[in-house]
Scaffold this motif. Structure first.
Motif, PDB file in Angstrom:
ATOM      1  N   ASP A   1       0.833  -1.197   0.000  1.00 49.89           N
ATOM      2  CA  ASP A   1       0.000   0.000   0.000  1.00 49.89           C
ATOM      3  C   ASP A   1       0.871   1.251   0.000  1.00 49.89           C
ATOM      4  OD1 ASP A   1      -2.140  -1.676   0.110  1.00 49.89           O
ATOM      5  OD2 ASP A   1      -2.589  -1.347   2.231  1.00 49.89           O
ATOM      6  N   GLY A   2       0.328   2.348  -0.546  1.00 52.47           N
ATOM      7  CA  GLY A   2       1.062   3.602  -0.633  1.00 52.47           C
ATOM      8  C   GLY A   2       0.651   4.573   0.457  1.00 52.47           C
ATOM      9  N   TYR A   3       1.628   5.125   1.160  1.00 48.62           N
ATOM     10  CA  TYR A   3       1.352   6.048   2.261  1.00 48.62           C
ATOM     11  C   TYR A   3       1.731   7.491   1.929  1.00 48.62           C
ATOM     12  CZ  TYR A   3       0.447   1.925   5.057  1.00 48.62           C
ATOM     13  OH  TYR A   3      -0.083   0.746   5.518  1.00 48.62           O
ATOM     14  N   SER A   4       2.364   7.695   0.769  1.00 47.92           N
ATOM     15  CA  SER A   4       2.690   9.057   0.352  1.00 47.92           C
ATOM     16  C   SER A   4       2.690   9.117  -1.162  1.00 47.92           C
ATOM     17  CB  SER A   4       4.055   9.494   0.900  1.00 47.92           C
ATOM     18  OG  SER A   4       5.091   8.723   0.324  1.00 47.92           O
ATOM     19  N   PHE A   5       2.530  10.334  -1.689  1.00 48.06           N
ATOM     20  CA  PHE A   5       2.482  10.572  -3.131  1.00 48.06           C
ATOM     21  C   PHE A   5       3.188  11.890  -3.391  1.00 48.06           C
ATOM     22  CE2 PHE A   5       1.002  12.054  -7.139  1.00 48.06           C
ATOM     23  CZ  PHE A   5       0.464  11.001  -7.849  1.00 48.06           C
ATOM     24  N   ALA A   6       4.323  11.817  -4.126  1.00 47.84           N
ATOM     25  CA  ALA A   6       5.103  13.026  -4.413  1.00 47.84           C
ATOM     26  C   ALA A   6       5.353  13.839  -3.144  1.00 47.84           C
ATOM     27  CB  ALA A   6       4.406  13.875  -5.473  1.00 47.84           C
ATOM     28  N   GLY A   7       5.702  13.150  -2.074  1.00 47.05           N
ATOM     29  CA  GLY A   7       6.021  13.806  -0.821  1.00 47.05           C
ATOM     30  C   GLY A   7       4.831  14.207   0.028  1.00 47.05           C
ATOM     31  N   GLN A   8       3.622  13.909  -0.424  1.00 44.40           N
ATOM     32  CA  GLN A   8       2.414  14.282   0.304  1.00 44.40           C
ATOM     33  C   GLN A   8       1.789  13.035   0.936  1.00 44.40           C
ATOM     34  OE1 GLN A   8       0.222  17.299  -2.503  1.00 44.40           O
ATOM     35  NE2 GLN A   8       1.492  15.957  -3.756  1.00 44.40           N
ATOM     36  N   PRO A   9       1.408  13.101   2.215  1.00 39.79           N
ATOM     37  CA  PRO A   9       0.822  11.923   2.855  1.00 39.79           C
ATOM     38  C   PRO A   9      -0.518  11.553   2.241  1.00 39.79           C
ATOM     39  CG  PRO A   9       0.652  13.851   4.280  1.00 39.79           C
ATOM     40  CD  PRO A   9       1.508  14.251   3.125  1.00 39.79           C
ATOM     41  N   LEU A  10      -0.766  10.269   2.136  1.00 40.06           N
ATOM     42  CA  LEU A  10      -2.042   9.756   1.644  1.00 40.06           C
ATOM     43  C   LEU A  10      -2.859   9.251   2.827  1.00 40.06           C
ATOM     44  CD1 LEU A  10      -0.823   7.748  -1.493  1.00 40.06           C
ATOM     45  CD2 LEU A  10      -2.058   9.936  -1.485  1.00 40.06           C
ATOM     46  N   VAL A  11      -3.945   9.917   3.106  1.00 40.24           N
ATOM     47  CA  VAL A  11      -4.820   9.542   4.227  1.00 40.24           C
ATOM     48  C   VAL A  11      -6.236   9.417   3.698  1.00 40.24           C
ATOM     49  CG1 VAL A  11      -5.638  10.133   6.538  1.00 40.24           C
ATOM     50  CG2 VAL A  11      -3.333  10.816   5.823  1.00 40.24           C
ATOM     51  N   PRO A  12      -6.797   8.190   3.667  1.00 39.80           N
ATOM     52  CA  PRO A  12      -6.158   6.927   4.034  1.00 39.80           C
ATOM     53  C   PRO A  12      -5.164   6.483   2.970  1.00 39.80           C
ATOM     54  CG  PRO A  12      -8.325   6.521   3.111  1.00 39.80           C
ATOM     55  CD  PRO A  12      -8.192   8.014   3.207  1.00 39.80           C
ATOM     56  N   PRO A  13      -4.334   5.501   3.284  1.00 41.02           N
ATOM     57  CA  PRO A  13      -3.370   5.006   2.294  1.00 41.02           C
ATOM     58  C   PRO A  13      -4.084   4.451   1.062  1.00 41.02           C
ATOM     59  CG  PRO A  13      -2.886   4.150   4.496  1.00 41.02           C
ATOM     60  CD  PRO A  13      -4.235   4.790   4.575  1.00 41.02           C
ATOM     61  N   TRP A  14      -3.378   4.498  -0.070  1.00 41.52           N
ATOM     62  CA  TRP A  14      -3.904   3.909  -1.288  1.00 41.52           C
ATOM     63  C   TRP A  14      -3.532   2.428  -1.350  1.00 41.52           C
ATOM     64  CZ3 TRP A  14      -2.702   7.722  -5.914  1.00 41.52           C
ATOM     65  CH2 TRP A  14      -3.456   8.880  -5.744  1.00 41.52           C
ATOM     66  N   GLY A  15      -4.490   1.613  -1.714  1.00 45.30           N
ATOM     67  CA  GLY A  15      -4.193   0.198  -1.895  1.00 45.30           C
ATOM     68  C   GLY A  15      -3.164  -0.008  -2.994  1.00 45.30           C
ATOM     69  N   GLY A  16      -2.196  -0.888  -2.743  1.00 46.09           N
ATOM     70  CA  GLY A  16      -1.112  -1.079  -3.698  1.00 46.09           C
ATOM     71  C   GLY A  16      -1.512  -1.822  -4.958  1.00 46.09           C
ATOM     72  N   GLY A  17      -2.509  -2.703  -4.839  1.00 44.72           N
ATOM     73  CA  GLY A  17      -2.903  -3.499  -5.992  1.00 44.72           C
ATOM     74  C   GLY A  17      -1.899  -4.596  -6.276  1.00 44.72           C
ATOM     75  N   THR A  18      -1.826  -5.011  -7.522  1.00 40.77           N
ATOM     76  CA  THR A  18      -0.997  -6.145  -7.931  1.00 40.77           C
ATOM     77  C   THR A  18      -0.164  -5.768  -9.140  1.00 40.77           C
ATOM     78  OG1 THR A  18      -2.707  -7.669  -7.144  1.00 40.77           O
ATOM     79  CG2 THR A  18      -1.050  -8.577  -8.639  1.00 40.77           C
ATOM     80  N   LEU A  19       1.060  -6.287  -9.210  1.00 38.86           N
ATOM     81  CA  LEU A  19       1.935  -6.078 -10.351  1.00 38.86           C
ATOM     82  C   LEU A  19       1.739  -7.206 -11.355  1.00 38.86           C
ATOM     83  CD1 LEU A  19       4.303  -4.498 -11.659  1.00 38.86           C
ATOM     84  CD2 LEU A  19       5.856  -6.032 -10.426  1.00 38.86           C
ATOM     85  N   PHE A  20       1.510  -6.825 -12.610  1.00 44.79           N
ATOM     86  CA  PHE A  20       1.353  -7.782 -13.699  1.00 44.79           C
ATOM     87  C   PHE A  20       2.391  -7.487 -14.777  1.00 44.79           C
ATOM     88  CE2 PHE A  20      -2.791  -7.594 -11.688  1.00 44.79           C
ATOM     89  CZ  PHE A  20      -3.195  -8.928 -11.647  1.00 44.79           C
ATOM     90  N   GLU A  21       2.620  -8.482 -15.632  1.00 43.13           N
ATOM     91  CA  GLU A  21       3.525  -8.303 -16.768  1.00 43.13           C
ATOM     92  C   GLU A  21       2.890  -8.887 -18.018  1.00 43.13           C
ATOM     93  OE1 GLU A  21       8.187  -8.996 -18.033  1.00 43.13           O
ATOM     94  OE2 GLU A  21       7.349 -10.115 -16.352  1.00 43.13           O
TER      95      GLU A  21
END
Length: 266
Positions: free
Chosen positions: A25-45
């Motif tokens: 999950d992501g807790y910051s975006f371009a140095g800005q806190p994410l409240v609530p955190p963003w779900g990270g999801g899944t990496l695909f190829e």
């Protein structure tokens, strides 16, 4: 191979997609806190076009709002990184090149380091970073990637350093950049490469894809296919370390590359 739970590739729509692993999950975006955190999801190829991608992603407006409000101190200018030094060298050694567009120029650190003979242009989403670039004498032509199609100017060199990982469709983005090149011009892309040993080992937990604003990840296969599709000369793919992290960190840092593509003379 694709299972019923896997998405199709958002770039080429192929169903030949593999699940690499969960992204934190992501807790910051371009140095800005994410409240609530963003779900990270899944990496695909994607096995067809070579793109790695996060799924799901959010609405584009969510990203644009945060980019626009990013501070000018998130990625402060200092000594150029290894990739920036390589790109600076490639630009300055380009015979006859006079104009340079840096898409995602931030505060203009790379452009500012170029020789004074170049005309320097930028596109930057962060309002405050763009103002710093303007004070350095860089002409800011816009703030959004979606506005690239409106630009009438053409350039001898177009570069995008640590930008393509932020866009949902890297091939579409690259085509937009190519339209801005003069005949015989040079396109330079620098980003994290999903086809590295360290990334293969770490999977979805690899640090580069865990950054909330990073949603797409190119590869050597991706670059070769773009060159074939657009009738480009793939001049060079230069792998490098983002930073020297010491002996124990070097394998994990060996993740980026610079793609050098030349547009055919028309």
């Amino acid at each position: 191979m694709r299972s019923k739970m896997n998405p199709t590739c958002r770039q080429c729509r192929s169903e030949s997609v593999s699940r690499i692993g969960r992204i934190p999950d992501g807790y910051s975006f371009a140095g800005q806190p994410l409240v609530p955190p963003w779900g990270g999801g899944t990496l695909f190829e994607c096995h067809d076009c070579g793109l790695g991608f996060r799924h799901p992603v959010r609405q584009q407006s969510d990203y644009e709002e945060l980019y626009e409000s990013a501070a000018e101190t998130v990625w402060p200018s200092g000594p150029l990184r290894s990739d920036q030094l390589r790109i600076k060298s490639l630009i300055e050694s380009r015979a006859g090149a006079k104009s340079v567009l840096d898409v995602g120029c931030y505060d203009g650190g790379l452009l500012n380091a170029l020789a004074a003979r170049f005309e320097k242009f930028g596109v930057e989403a962060s309002t405050r970073a763009a103002e710093v670039a303007r004070r350095r004498g860089i002409e800011i032509l816009g703030s959004k990637i979606s506005g690239l199609s409106l630009l009438q100017q053409r350039f001898d060199v177009v570069c995008a350093v640590d930008v393509i990982e932020h866009v949902p469709d890297p091939a579409e983005f690259a085509r937009a950049l190519l339209r801005l090149l003069n005949p015989g011009g040079l396109l330079l892309l620098s980003s994290g490469a999903i086809d590295t040993a360290a990334w293969r080992v770490a999977g979805g937990g690899y640090w580069y894809c865990s950054i909330a604003e990073h949603i797409s990840f190119i590869s050597l296969k991706w670059a070769r296919q773009l060159a074939l599709e657009q009738q480009l000369t793939l001049c060079e793919v230069d792998r490098f370390r983002y930073a020297d992290l010491g002996v124990t960190g070097r394998a994990a840092a060996r993740r980026q590359f610079v793609v050098e593509l030349a547009k055919a003379h028309l």
